[in-house]
Scaffold this active site. Sequence first.
Site, short mmCIF file in Angstrom:
data_model
loop_
_atom_site.label_atom_id
_atom_site.label_comp_id
_atom_site.label_asym_id
_atom_site.label_seq_id
_atom_site.Cartn_x
_atom_site.Cartn_y
_atom_site.Cartn_z
N PHE A 155 116.58 96.25 34.08
CA PHE A 155 116.45 97.17 35.22
C PHE A 155 115.40 96.66 36.22
O PHE A 155 114.56 97.42 36.67
CB PHE A 155 116.11 98.59 34.75
CG PHE A 155 117.12 99.18 33.80
CD1 PHE A 155 118.32 99.69 34.28
CD2 PHE A 155 116.89 99.20 32.44
CE1 PHE A 155 119.26 100.23 33.41
CE2 PHE A 155 117.83 99.73 31.56
CZ PHE A 155 119.01 100.24 32.05
N HIS A 156 115.50 95.37 36.58
CA HIS A 156 114.53 94.78 37.51
C HIS A 156 115.23 94.08 38.69
O HIS A 156 114.92 92.93 38.99
CB HIS A 156 113.65 93.76 36.78
CG HIS A 156 112.80 94.34 35.70
ND1 HIS A 156 112.24 93.59 34.69
CD2 HIS A 156 112.40 95.63 35.48
CE1 HIS A 156 111.54 94.37 33.88
NE2 HIS A 156 111.63 95.61 34.34
N PRO A 157 116.15 94.74 39.40
CA PRO A 157 116.80 94.06 40.52
C PRO A 157 115.84 93.86 41.69
O PRO A 157 114.98 94.70 41.96
CB PRO A 157 117.94 95.01 40.90
CG PRO A 157 117.47 96.36 40.48
CD PRO A 157 116.64 96.12 39.24
#
Length: 556
Positions: free
Chosen positions: A472-474
């Site tokens: 969850f690190h875009p």
Amino acid sequence: MQFDYIIIGAGSAGNVLATRLTEDPNTTVLLLEAGGPDYRFDFRTQMPAALAFPLQGKRYNWAYETEPEPFMNNRRMECGRGKGLGGSSLINGMCYIRGNALDLDNWAQEPGLENWSYLDCLPYYRKAETRDVGENDYHGGDGPVSVITSKPGVNPLFEAMIEAGMQAGYPRTDDLNGYQQEGFGPMDRTVTPHGRRASTSRGYLDQAKSRPNLTIRTHAMTDHIIFDGKRAVGVEWLEGDSTIPTRAAANKEVLLCAGAIASPQILQRSGVGNAELLAEFDIPLVHELPGVGENLQDHLEMYLQYECKEPVSLYPALQWWNQPRIGAEWLFGGTGVGASNHFEAGGFIRSREEFAWPNIQYHFLPVAINYNGSNAVKEHGFQCHVGSMRSPSRGHVRIKSRDPHQHPGILFNYMSHEQDWQEFRDAIRITREIMHQPALDQYRGREISPGVECQTDEQLDEFVRNHAETAFHPCGTCKMGYDEMAVVDGEGRVHGLEGLRVVDASIMPQIITGNLNATTIMIGEKIADMIRGKEALPRSTAGYFVANGMTVRAKK
């Protein structure tokens, strides 16, 4: 309605800007958020141990899904993003990791980004933070974000895992955000001293929302930015279930802080982006910027799970009959199992000497369960989350229609380079070696996942294809820089336009070594000073570790 500034997105950066800009009582700000309030009575977002719950629903989560990922057996993969005051800081894992000093020094190598070096950014990390064990050269003592660091004695598995890393030849570091990131040690977390999630809504907006010069609109879905020629002059949005748009004018600037998925979407709907894509949807071209929505990056990770031979894991906390007591202890005392996210130890290593700084991250968790709360193993267990940090794979975000409610096409192109495969094979094998050190002998049972039968390169690769998940690190879709694919300059100003900035994780030119939230907040603090015309905080003189060709680990 007229305001000096309109901020789109009340997330990790938008709330920083709203708070800092309204410190000047003569500056008026409108803050637009597509989600709702961060209800303080909702344990799903406020209890650190409940971090999986917001990812399971859509009240606080945009719940995007990727296109079929071609190198991941065409899986459509989760892409959760925060929705509500606080943005992704309202639903993240609360790990406060800034990245490696060399990440920022690497950004600063780009012409025009020289003032984004680590020592230029460190004062802004410190400005944002209040750390429970006190300030020093690396940590702040009176910032809006509450950071707590793990203390000894929480769970014997944490110390055993750190000790196992050291027995495998890797260094120990007592501060993953201090002098030396490389090594294994306790994890800092964005949790208040009272055991509540420290989102940017709690930290920043709580002090600003009563100011008369700040107007906050929730359930306000931005449709597009309004331009007069090449100048951004306002925003049009849909409020609640209404189909009738509302407008407001910005006398000075529009500040786009909607995150790495939504910011490029909004630019594209507003006529800024790849001309061919916009023509597909009959969107009038305001300014051609081919880099909008490109350069998408993320961290991919997987779990290595083990049975725990001693009853010291969090498995009992997953049983419904124990949860009322845990909830009451958290609600009334801010203590106990509910008051921690349980990512209390982790580490960063170099898998090979050719990496100048760590390329693999570990999160340790004293239970065997998926990040989103699914597939819990029905026994005592523990796991390592492990993944590569700076994948060369690049993806994109592209609108599918002019409708602001329709999700865009998202493709990360995970694992599209040979380097990705090499790093994940290395990561699994190194992790197994760490897990088999003497420090874990009394706890380690059988390997639950991937399982001991999974050994060859081909078997490991297939495990990754089927089981690796997003961390969850875009980021990176409106990248900062001055090449032909850059979207914003070193102050977040969109190239070729006036009165418009992007300020969020989308402007990171390259993903950092670690979780993104702390650096996104720092970006908000740093650009807030630029917008206000304030002199930058004095450059830090703190030292920091550079491996400089040192061996990856001590020889046994």
